[in-house]
Scaffold this motif. Structure first.
Motif, PDB file in Angstrom:
ATOM      1  N   GLN A   1     -13.560 -42.013 -66.950  1.00  0.00           N
ATOM      2  CA  GLN A   1     -12.789 -41.897 -68.186  1.00  0.00           C
ATOM      3  C   GLN A   1     -13.602 -41.031 -69.150  1.00  0.00           C
ATOM      4  OE1 GLN A   1      -9.780 -43.359 -68.694  1.00  0.00           O
ATOM      5  NE2 GLN A   1      -9.729 -44.570 -66.836  1.00  0.00           N
TER       6      GLN A   1
ATOM      7  N   VAL B   1     -18.356 -39.185 -70.857  1.00  0.00           N
ATOM      8  CA  VAL B   1     -17.895 -40.228 -69.946  1.00  0.00           C
ATOM      9  C   VAL B   1     -18.190 -41.571 -70.597  1.00  0.00           C
ATOM     10  CG1 VAL B   1     -18.159 -41.284 -67.678  1.00  0.00           C
ATOM     11  CG2 VAL B   1     -18.293 -38.786 -67.920  1.00  0.00           C
TER      12      VAL B   1
ATOM     13  N   ARG C   1     -12.051 -43.322 -60.755  1.00  0.00           N
ATOM     14  CA  ARG C   1     -11.808 -42.281 -61.744  1.00  0.00           C
ATOM     15  C   ARG C   1     -12.735 -42.520 -62.923  1.00  0.00           C
ATOM     16  NH1 ARG C   1      -5.599 -41.583 -61.803  1.00  0.00           N
ATOM     17  NH2 ARG C   1      -5.553 -43.797 -62.112  1.00  0.00           N
TER      18      ARG C   1
ATOM     19  N   GLU D   1     -13.842 -39.397 -72.908  1.00  0.00           N
ATOM     20  CA  GLU D   1     -13.296 -39.496 -74.263  1.00  0.00           C
ATOM     21  C   GLU D   1     -13.149 -38.102 -74.864  1.00  0.00           C
ATOM     22  OE1 GLU D   1     -13.826 -42.099 -78.307  1.00  0.00           O
ATOM     23  OE2 GLU D   1     -15.614 -41.724 -77.117  1.00  0.00           O
TER      24      GLU D   1
ATOM     25  N   GLY E   1     -16.564 -50.416 -67.270  1.00  0.00           N
ATOM     26  CA  GLY E   1     -15.286 -49.874 -66.843  1.00  0.00           C
ATOM     27  C   GLY E   1     -14.291 -50.958 -66.571  1.00  0.00           C
TER      28      GLY E   1
ATOM     29  N   ILE F   1      -9.425 -37.659 -62.813  1.00  0.00           N
ATOM     30  CA  ILE F   1     -10.128 -38.073 -64.026  1.00  0.00           C
ATOM     31  C   ILE F   1      -9.129 -38.678 -65.010  1.00  0.00           C
ATOM     32  CG2 ILE F   1     -12.005 -36.388 -63.827  1.00  0.00           C
ATOM     33  CD1 ILE F   1     -10.553 -34.673 -65.937  1.00  0.00           C
ATOM     34  N   GLY F   2      -9.648 -39.476 -65.911  1.00  0.00           N
ATOM     35  CA  GLY F   2      -8.845 -40.013 -66.995  1.00  0.00           C
ATOM     36  C   GLY F   2      -9.343 -39.450 -68.308  1.00  0.00           C
TER      37      GLY F   2
ATOM     38  N   TYR G   1      -5.148 -54.971 -65.428  1.00  0.00           N
ATOM     39  CA  TYR G   1      -6.436 -54.287 -65.598  1.00  0.00           C
ATOM     40  C   TYR G   1      -7.486 -55.325 -65.973  1.00  0.00           C
ATOM     41  CZ  TYR G   1      -9.902 -50.948 -67.332  1.00  0.00           C
ATOM     42  OH  TYR G   1     -11.048 -50.222 -67.532  1.00  0.00           O
TER      43      TYR G   1
ATOM     44  N   ILE H   1      -9.234 -40.191 -72.477  1.00  0.00           N
ATOM     45  CA  ILE H   1      -8.933 -41.247 -73.420  1.00  0.00           C
ATOM     46  C   ILE H   1      -9.230 -40.757 -74.831  1.00  0.00           C
ATOM     47  CG2 ILE H   1     -11.213 -42.331 -73.153  1.00  0.00           C
ATOM     48  CD1 ILE H   1      -9.742 -45.058 -73.467  1.00  0.00           C
TER      49      ILE H   1
ATOM     50  N   PHE I   1      -3.940 -39.095 -67.118  1.00  0.00           N
ATOM     51  CA  PHE I   1      -4.633 -38.919 -65.847  1.00  0.00           C
ATOM     52  C   PHE I   1      -4.373 -37.515 -65.334  1.00  0.00           C
ATOM     53  CE2 PHE I   1      -3.828 -43.646 -65.461  1.00  0.00           C
ATOM     54  CZ  PHE I   1      -5.109 -43.999 -65.838  1.00  0.00           C
TER      55      PHE I   1
ATOM     56  N   LEU J   1      -4.037 -42.417 -73.321  1.00  0.00           N
ATOM     57  CA  LEU J   1      -4.633 -42.243 -72.004  1.00  0.00           C
ATOM     58  C   LEU J   1      -3.796 -41.252 -71.208  1.00  0.00           C
ATOM     59  CD1 LEU J   1      -6.809 -43.391 -70.008  1.00  0.00           C
ATOM     60  CD2 LEU J   1      -5.097 -45.094 -69.353  1.00  0.00           C
TER      61      LEU J   1
ATOM     62  N   GLU K   1     -12.722 -46.394 -63.823  1.00  0.00           N
ATOM     63  CA  GLU K   1     -11.680 -47.301 -63.358  1.00  0.00           C
ATOM     64  C   GLU K   1     -11.640 -47.269 -61.837  1.00  0.00           C
ATOM     65  OE1 GLU K   1      -6.858 -47.809 -63.466  1.00  0.00           O
ATOM     66  OE2 GLU K   1      -7.833 -46.880 -65.178  1.00  0.00           O
TER      67      GLU K   1
END
Length: 117
Positions: free
Chosen positions: A67, A4, A65, A69, A51, A110-111, A36, A113, A101, A99, A8
């Motif tokens: 993010q 994590v 949400r 990696e 974030g 969740i996102g 953003y 990335i 979702f 990215l 966002e």
């Protein structure tokens, strides 16, 4: 391992949300980029993550949400789908990252990335 790296907050009133978190918690809010607002939640010498606050799209108008990696967006999406996730926004390309979702099998958004190398 997926780590994590941020969060966002989606809102239909992101300016108002940014003002709230800045005033209440002292978060540093950057100027907006693509609806953003990046936020810094504290100093790097203490545990925590940074974030952003974004204008929520119609399919996620408000909420939070994390993010995560990943090394390979395509591989992570495939594994997620095989394990019951629903893809909300497939792989999108930005200047420095990709990215996507998802919604996990229990309904959590969740996102993912992937940083460009």
């Amino acid at each position: 391992m997926g780590r994590v790296i941020g969060f966002e907050l989606s809102s239909q009133e992101p300016e108002k949300a940014a003002e709230f978190y800045s005033k209440v918690f002292g978060w540093d809010v950057a100027e907006p980029h693509w609806d953003y607002w990046a936020v810094t939640t504290g100093k790097d010498d203490k545990p925590g993550i940074n974030g952003g606050i974004g204008k929520g799209p119609s399919d996620f108008p408000f909420g939070t949400r994390i993010q995560i990696e990943v090394d390979s967006m395509d591989e992570a999406i495939l594994k997620a789908k095989e394990n019951g996730a629903m893809i909300v926004r497939d792989k999108m390309e930005f200047d420095d990252f990709y990215l996507a979702f998802l919604v996990d099998p229990v309904g959590l958004g969740i996102g993912l990335i992937e940083m460009k190398k």
